[in-house]
Every structure is written in structure tokens, then in C-alpha cells.
Design a protein around this motif. Structure first.
Motif, PDB file in Angstrom:
ATOM      1  N   PHE A 274       6.732   5.852   3.225  1.00  0.00           N
ATOM      2  CA  PHE A 274       6.146   5.695   1.900  1.00  0.00           C
ATOM      3  C   PHE A 274       6.099   4.221   1.476  1.00  0.00           C
ATOM      4  O   PHE A 274       5.196   3.821   0.739  1.00  0.00           O
ATOM      5  CB  PHE A 274       6.930   6.534   0.892  1.00  0.00           C
ATOM      6  N   VAL A 275       7.051   3.438   1.949  1.00  0.00           N
ATOM      7  CA  VAL A 275       7.006   2.001   1.690  1.00  0.00           C
ATOM      8  C   VAL A 275       5.809   1.384   2.408  1.00  0.00           C
ATOM      9  O   VAL A 275       5.136   0.490   1.879  1.00  0.00           O
ATOM     10  CB  VAL A 275       8.323   1.326   2.136  1.00  0.00           C
ATOM     11  N   ALA A 276       5.517   1.861   3.620  1.00  0.00           N
ATOM     12  CA  ALA A 276       4.368   1.350   4.368  1.00  0.00           C
ATOM     13  C   ALA A 276       3.073   1.616   3.617  1.00  0.00           C
ATOM     14  O   ALA A 276       2.138   0.813   3.672  1.00  0.00           O
ATOM     15  CB  ALA A 276       4.323   1.989   5.753  1.00  0.00           C
ATOM     16  N   ILE A 277       3.001   2.750   2.919  1.00  0.00           N
ATOM     17  CA  ILE A 277       1.805   3.043   2.123  1.00  0.00           C
ATOM     18  C   ILE A 277       1.606   1.973   1.057  1.00  0.00           C
ATOM     19  O   ILE A 277       0.475   1.528   0.799  1.00  0.00           O
ATOM     20  CB  ILE A 277       1.918   4.444   1.486  1.00  0.00           C
ATOM     21  N   GLU A 278       2.701   1.530   0.444  1.00  0.00           N
ATOM     22  CA  GLU A 278       2.604   0.461  -0.562  1.00  0.00           C
ATOM     23  C   GLU A 278       2.134  -0.838   0.077  1.00  0.00           C
ATOM     24  O   GLU A 278       1.330  -1.576  -0.500  1.00  0.00           O
ATOM     25  CB  GLU A 278       3.960   0.257  -1.246  1.00  0.00           C
ATOM     26  N   ASP A 282      -1.495  -3.164  -0.526  1.00  0.00           N
ATOM     27  CA  ASP A 282      -1.551  -4.598  -0.840  1.00  0.00           C
ATOM     28  C   ASP A 282      -2.467  -5.366   0.101  1.00  0.00           C
ATOM     29  O   ASP A 282      -2.936  -6.460  -0.248  1.00  0.00           O
ATOM     30  CB  ASP A 282      -0.138  -5.197  -0.787  1.00  0.00           C
ATOM     31  N   ALA A 283      -2.690  -4.846   1.324  1.00  0.00           N
ATOM     32  CA  ALA A 283      -3.572  -5.534   2.282  1.00  0.00           C
ATOM     33  C   ALA A 283      -4.294  -4.485   3.125  1.00  0.00           C
ATOM     34  O   ALA A 283      -4.021  -4.352   4.326  1.00  0.00           O
ATOM     35  CB  ALA A 283      -2.774  -6.492   3.159  1.00  0.00           C
ATOM     36  N   PRO A 284      -5.227  -3.735   2.513  1.00  0.00           N
ATOM     37  CA  PRO A 284      -5.809  -2.584   3.217  1.00  0.00           C
ATOM     38  C   PRO A 284      -6.784  -2.934   4.324  1.00  0.00           C
ATOM     39  O   PRO A 284      -6.917  -2.183   5.293  1.00  0.00           O
ATOM     40  CB  PRO A 284      -6.526  -1.815   2.092  1.00  0.00           C
ATOM     41  N   TRP A 285      -7.475  -4.059   4.229  1.00  0.00           N
ATOM     42  CA  TRP A 285      -8.564  -4.339   5.160  1.00  0.00           C
ATOM     43  C   TRP A 285      -8.094  -5.002   6.442  1.00  0.00           C
ATOM     44  O   TRP A 285      -8.457  -4.576   7.532  1.00  0.00           O
ATOM     45  CB  TRP A 285      -9.624  -5.204   4.480  1.00  0.00           C
ATOM     46  N   LEU A 286      -7.291  -6.043   6.354  1.00  0.00           N
ATOM     47  CA  LEU A 286      -6.855  -6.772   7.548  1.00  0.00           C
ATOM     48  C   LEU A 286      -5.347  -6.707   7.784  1.00  0.00           C
ATOM     49  O   LEU A 286      -4.841  -7.290   8.737  1.00  0.00           O
ATOM     50  CB  LEU A 286      -7.299  -8.235   7.462  1.00  0.00           C
ATOM     51  N   SER A 301      13.244  -3.353  -0.713  1.00  0.00           N
ATOM     52  CA  SER A 301      13.869  -3.012  -1.990  1.00  0.00           C
ATOM     53  C   SER A 301      13.313  -1.718  -2.553  1.00  0.00           C
ATOM     54  O   SER A 301      14.012  -0.962  -3.234  1.00  0.00           O
ATOM     55  CB  SER A 301      13.652  -4.147  -2.999  1.00  0.00           C
ATOM     56  N   LEU A 302      12.030  -1.434  -2.259  1.00  0.00           N
ATOM     57  CA  LEU A 302      11.422  -0.186  -2.735  1.00  0.00           C
ATOM     58  C   LEU A 302      12.099   1.031  -2.116  1.00  0.00           C
ATOM     59  O   LEU A 302      12.133   2.107  -2.716  1.00  0.00           O
ATOM     60  CB  LEU A 302       9.927  -0.166  -2.401  1.00  0.00           C
ATOM     61  N   MET A 303      12.633   0.856  -0.895  1.00  0.00           N
ATOM     62  CA  MET A 303      13.302   1.970  -0.225  1.00  0.00           C
ATOM     63  C   MET A 303      14.577   2.377  -0.946  1.00  0.00           C
ATOM     64  O   MET A 303      15.015   3.524  -0.851  1.00  0.00           O
ATOM     65  CB  MET A 303      13.636   1.602   1.226  1.00  0.00           C
ATOM     66  N   PHE A 304      15.165   1.438  -1.663  1.00  0.00           N
ATOM     67  CA  PHE A 304      16.456   1.699  -2.300  1.00  0.00           C
ATOM     68  C   PHE A 304      16.353   1.686  -3.821  1.00  0.00           C
ATOM     69  O   PHE A 304      17.336   1.491  -4.517  1.00  0.00           O
ATOM     70  CB  PHE A 304      17.476   0.653  -1.839  1.00  0.00           C
ATOM     71  N   LYS A 305      15.138   1.915  -4.341  1.00  0.00           N
ATOM     72  CA  LYS A 305      14.917   1.798  -5.782  1.00  0.00           C
ATOM     73  C   LYS A 305      15.674   2.856  -6.570  1.00  0.00           C
ATOM     74  O   LYS A 305      15.944   2.669  -7.766  1.00  0.00           O
ATOM     75  CB  LYS A 305      13.432   1.887  -6.099  1.00  0.00           C
ATOM     76  N   PRO A 324       8.892  -2.635   6.640  1.00  0.00           N
ATOM     77  CA  PRO A 324       9.212  -1.351   7.276  1.00  0.00           C
ATOM     78  C   PRO A 324       8.014  -0.409   7.273  1.00  0.00           C
ATOM     79  O   PRO A 324       7.208  -0.415   6.344  1.00  0.00           O
ATOM     80  CB  PRO A 324      10.344  -0.803   6.401  1.00  0.00           C
ATOM     81  N   SER A 325       7.889   0.378   8.337  1.00  0.00           N
ATOM     82  CA  SER A 325       6.821   1.381   8.368  1.00  0.00           C
ATOM     83  C   SER A 325       7.295   2.675   9.023  1.00  0.00           C
ATOM     84  O   SER A 325       7.127   3.749   8.490  1.00  0.00           O
ATOM     85  CB  SER A 325       5.594   0.843   9.102  1.00  0.00           C
ATOM     86  N   HIS A 326       7.913   2.582  10.187  1.00  0.00           N
ATOM     87  CA  HIS A 326       8.412   3.758  10.923  1.00  0.00           C
ATOM     88  C   HIS A 326       7.324   4.799  11.110  1.00  0.00           C
ATOM     89  O   HIS A 326       7.539   6.004  10.948  1.00  0.00           O
ATOM     90  CB  HIS A 326       9.618   4.370  10.210  1.00  0.00           C
ATOM     91  N   SER A 327       6.118   4.316  11.439  1.00  0.00           N
ATOM     92  CA  SER A 327       4.983   5.200  11.680  1.00  0.00           C
ATOM     93  C   SER A 327       3.996   4.476  12.572  1.00  0.00           C
ATOM     94  O   SER A 327       3.635   3.325  12.283  1.00  0.00           O
ATOM     95  CB  SER A 327       4.314   5.580  10.349  1.00  0.00           C
ATOM     96  N   VAL A 328       3.585   5.119  13.645  1.00  0.00           N
ATOM     97  CA  VAL A 328       2.587   4.515  14.532  1.00  0.00           C
ATOM     98  C   VAL A 328       1.286   4.276  13.770  1.00  0.00           C
ATOM     99  O   VAL A 328       0.700   3.198  13.822  1.00  0.00           O
ATOM    100  CB  VAL A 328       2.335   5.405  15.763  1.00  0.00           C
ATOM    101  N   LEU A 329       0.848   5.289  13.030  1.00  0.00           N
ATOM    102  CA  LEU A 329      -0.423   5.176  12.306  1.00  0.00           C
ATOM    103  C   LEU A 329      -0.361   4.133  11.206  1.00  0.00           C
ATOM    104  O   LEU A 329      -1.204   3.227  11.135  1.00  0.00           O
ATOM    105  CB  LEU A 329      -0.804   6.541  11.725  1.00  0.00           C
ATOM    106  N   LEU A 330       0.641   4.238  10.341  1.00  0.00           N
ATOM    107  CA  LEU A 330       0.745   3.283   9.237  1.00  0.00           C
ATOM    108  C   LEU A 330       1.200   1.913   9.716  1.00  0.00           C
ATOM    109  O   LEU A 330       0.831   0.895   9.128  1.00  0.00           O
ATOM    110  CB  LEU A 330       1.702   3.822   8.174  1.00  0.00           C
ATOM    111  N   GLY A 331       1.997   1.872  10.783  1.00  0.00           N
ATOM    112  CA  GLY A 331       2.412   0.579  11.335  1.00  0.00           C
ATOM    113  C   GLY A 331       1.213  -0.220  11.819  1.00  0.00           C
ATOM    114  O   GLY A 331       1.133  -1.437  11.598  1.00  0.00           O
TER     115      GLY A 331
END
Length: 426
Positions: A274-278, A282-286, A301-305, A324-331
Motif C-alpha cells: 500500500f505504501v508503493a501505491i502512494e 507521486d511519480a506515475p509515468w516514469l 513512515s507511512l507504514m508505521f503511521k 518499499p514495495s514488496h510487489s513485482v508489479l508495483l515495484g
């Protein structure tokens, strides 16, 4: 044919054993990756692969586009030279390993048996050298079984079920998978246990599922969801009361807002997703570039909010580093932008399309490889969304190349390969 098979077996065994040797070169380079590169530099053979198996070209094209857009992202983001080279090398190496695996399985899918045997020997002698830095430290606090024993026993179980299914001992195959899955859940390796439990259920009901209408499949899905929720609630109660599971499961459930909601548990256990989604927003295109640094630990910090401010700050500082991402797709999206994500999603979609086709194919059910196909498919459904990007150079090439090769072998009805797919008559 036997000479060719023996050569392929030897190559696969060497590849596995060389995974124990690593050198520091633009990050960490595993010697098996060098070996795979040396065995893949044959453009004539690659052209033959493209003709025999058009999906190889599709995977290659997607990986190559990923590499190009990652380079573009790094240049535009003014990434450091070290991070650039690490990111580019990871994609290039994964492309090489995909090529190597496709070549090996094109010779004969049966060499996966030699590979799994070699992996068992390697991990017994040298340990699991593929451990990531952040997970290796967890072994001190959590499960030795998860990080040291399970990688070995997984292959042993797959080898056993290959032979039991090959001998048409279907119920024994299902029983082995189900018992091993339950043992994993009890030994604090929940996700691995679910892979084998769902795999066993699919194999047991494979022919029923194949002839089901869409309405019945929807009804079955709802029924399975209800049964799963009931069993999950019993599991949570047992873990929280200390009657079942281990320290890791107990800690996760106690920190979850609503432990009886499995989606809340996923949110707690895979907060990086979910942090990776944020970060993507912030930088969706590149994207942010290869190994993008988490400046001021903003994303961590968002992970521990949900924790108090002092504890949140300490945890963020202790886990500082890349976003952090922990996702092949989102990474891929975080590092290389939307096109990189689409490349990985295309490979994901192509692999699942072939895998689901095999799971419903009566000819595939007759091959001794069917338990491997099912287990690999279930794992792919988890790895792409919920496992780190480095899986593109470790687990994914093996699974994807194996599934796609079996699919095209059955489609082409090639005599040599079809003979290799048949079960023993003993």
C-alpha cells in the motif's frame, strides 16, 4: 535424445550448484547467472525457440521494453550511477535467466527433476543463498523453518508428488500436499502452507472444475469463500490463544486492527504494497528510478503511521533505504513507471493464461507434471502482487518458462516432447 537429455540435466545441476557462489559486481552477481549467460548466447538457438514457442519472444520483448524504459526513467530522475547500473543489471540478468530456462525446458521438461534434486543438495550444503538482506535478519526473531527448512522440504514434497502422481496415486498425492500445507501453517509459514493446501484441493477437484458451468463456478467460489472465512476465524482464535502457530503469526495478528478480517491481515503483513501505491501516485509515468531512495524515510513512515510517533520514527529509521514495495508489479511501477508496470503485468497475464489453460486441459492432467503446474500457478498469483521485484531473476523464470513450455509442448504435439510428457505405465 538421451545424450541431449543428459547434457541438459548436467547443465541444470551446474546452474543450481553455482547459485551458492556470489561475487560483488554491480551489486551481487551470482555465478549461476554468469553460467546462464554463457549458455544463452546462441542466437540461432533463440531463433529456433521463437519458432517452437512464440511466447518466448513475447516474454523477451516485454523484458527488453522494461529495460529501455527503466534506463529512460533513471536518466530523467538523475539517478546515481551505482543505482542505475544495479537496476539495469537486474533486468538484464533476469532476461538472461528467462532465456536459459526456456532453452533447458525446450530440450526436455523432465530436467526440472534434476534441478529440484540439485537445489535440495545445494541448500542442505550451503543454505538458502537467495535470502534477501532484510529477511535474513528476521530468522533470529521468527521462524528457522520458514527461511532454512521450508525451501528444502518444498522441493522434496514436489519431487515426491511428481512420482506419486506419475504412478496415478492421486489420493496419496493430494493427502501429501494437504498434510504438508497444514504443517506449514502450524510452523508459522502461513502463505507457503496455503499454496500447498489450495494446490491439493485443485488437484482433487480438477475434473469437477473442468466440466463446471460458469454459474456453478461462481456458486462454488462463494461457498469456498464462506468456508475459508469460518476456518480462518478458528485459526485466528487458536493463534491468539497460543494454541497454534508461532511468534510471527501471533505478532502479526495482535497488531492487526481486526484480526478476523483476512484483508486487514494482508494490509498489516504487506504494508509495503500500500505504501508503493502512494509512491506510484507521486511519480506515475516514469517512476522514481532504480533502487529509488526513500528521502527522509517519507514512505517508510507511512507504514508505521498507526503507531505512536516515537515508535514510528524509530522503526522508519531502522528500516531506511529504498522506497518499499514488496510487489513485482508495483515495484516495476515504482522504479520504471507505468510502461514498466504494463510489461510485468503482460508477463503475469500471459503466464496465468497459459497456466489456467493447462489446469483445465485433460491432456495436462495426464502428465506427471500436473502437480507442479498447479503449485506454480498458485505461487504466481501471490508472487507478482505480493513479493519483491528481485523475484524476476530468481523464482519467476523457472516457473514461467516451465508452464509456457509445457503448454506449447501439448499444443504442438511434438513427438519427442509428447513422449516426455507421458506418465509411466508402472
Amino acid at each position: 535424445m538421451n545424450i541431449s537429455r543428459n547434457k541438459s540435466n548436467i547443465k541444470m545441476v551446474l546452474y543450481s550448484l553455482l547459485s551458492a557462489a556470489q561475487v560483488s559486481f554491480v551489486g551481487t552477481l551470482i555465478m549461476s547467472e554468469v553460467y546462464a549467460g554463457l549458455n544463452s548466447l546462441n542466437f540461432g538457438r533463440i531463433g529456433q525457440l521463437y519458432r517452437n514457442n512464440p511466447d518466448v519472444k513475447r516474454v523477451h520483448r516485454a523484458m527488453f521494453i522494461f529495460l529501455v524504459v527503466q534506463m529512460l526513467s533513471d536518466v530523467i530522475n538523475h539517478n546515481s550511477m551505482n543505482n542505475m547500473l544495479r537496476g539495469w543489471a537486474a533486468i538484464a540478468v533476469s532476461l538472461v535467466i528467462f532465456t536459459f530456462m526456456f532453452r533447458m525446458f525446450d530440450d526436455t521438461p523432465r530436467i526440472i527433476i534434476a534441478f529440484m534434486c540439485a537445489e535440495v543438495v545445494r541448500m542442505i550444503l550451503f543454505g538458502n543463498t537467495d535470502l534477501e538482506q532484510d529477511t535474513s535478519s528476521l530468522m533470529e526473531d521468527y521462524s528457522l523453518f520458514k527461511f532454512r527448512i521450508a525451501p528444502i522440504t518444498n522441493y522434496i514434497i514436489l519431487l515426491i508428488t511428481f512420482y506419486t502422481y506419475n504412478k496415478r496415486k492421486d489420493m496419496l498425492t493430494v493427502a501429501i500436499l494437504m498434510v504438508y500445507g497444514l504443517a506449514n501453517v502450524g510452523l508459522d509459514y502461513r502463505s507457503n502452507g496455503l499454496f500447498f493446501l489450495f494446490g491439493g484441493l485443485i488437484i482433487h477437484f480438477r475434473r469437477v472444475l473442468m466440466h463446471m458451468t460458469l454459474a456453478r463456478k461462481i456458486g462454488l467460489t462463494i461457498f469456498v469463500g464462506i468456508v475459508f472465512q469460518i476456518l480462518y476465524m478458528f485459526y485466528v482464535h487458536a493463534v491468539l490463544s497460543g494454541e497454534f502457530g508461532g511468534k510471527h503469526a501471533g505478532d502479526q495478528l495482535s497488531e492487526t486492527g481486526n484480526p478476523y478480517n483476512p484483508f486487514s491481515l494482508i494490509g498489516q503483513g504487506r504494508g509495503e504494497f500500500f505504501v508503493a501505491i502512494e509512491a506510484v501516485k507521486d511519480a506515475p509515468w516514469l517512476g522514481h528510478g532504480s533502487w529509488a531512495t526513500d528521502e527522509d524515510n517519507h514512505y517508510r513512515s507511512l507504514m508505521f503511521k498507526d503507531l505512536d510517533k516515537d515508535k514510528s520514527r524509530v522503526l522508519a529509521l531502522n528500516n531506511s533505504g529504498v522506497i518499499p514495495s514488496h510487489s513485482v508489479l508495483l515495484g516495476a511501477w515504482v522504479y520504471g513507471g507505468v510502461i514498466a508496470f504494463l510489461c510485468m503485468f503482460y508477463i503475469f497475464w500471459l503466464s496465468l493464461k497459459r497456466a489456467f489453460s493447462l489446469m483445465m486441459d485433460e491432456r495436462a492432467m495426464e502428465t506427471p507434471y500436473y502437480p507442479l503446474i498447479v503449485l506454480f500457478t498458485v505461487q504466481l498469483l501471490w508472487i507478482f502482487p505480493f513479493s519483491p521485484l528481485p523475484h524476476i531473476r530468481s523464482t519467476l523464470p523457472l516457473m514461467i518458462a516451465f508452464i509456457i513450455t509445457i503448454y506449447h509442448s501439448l499444443q504442438n504435439d511434438e513427438e519427442d516432447e509428447e513422449e516426455d510428457l507421458l506418465p509411466d505405465n508402472g
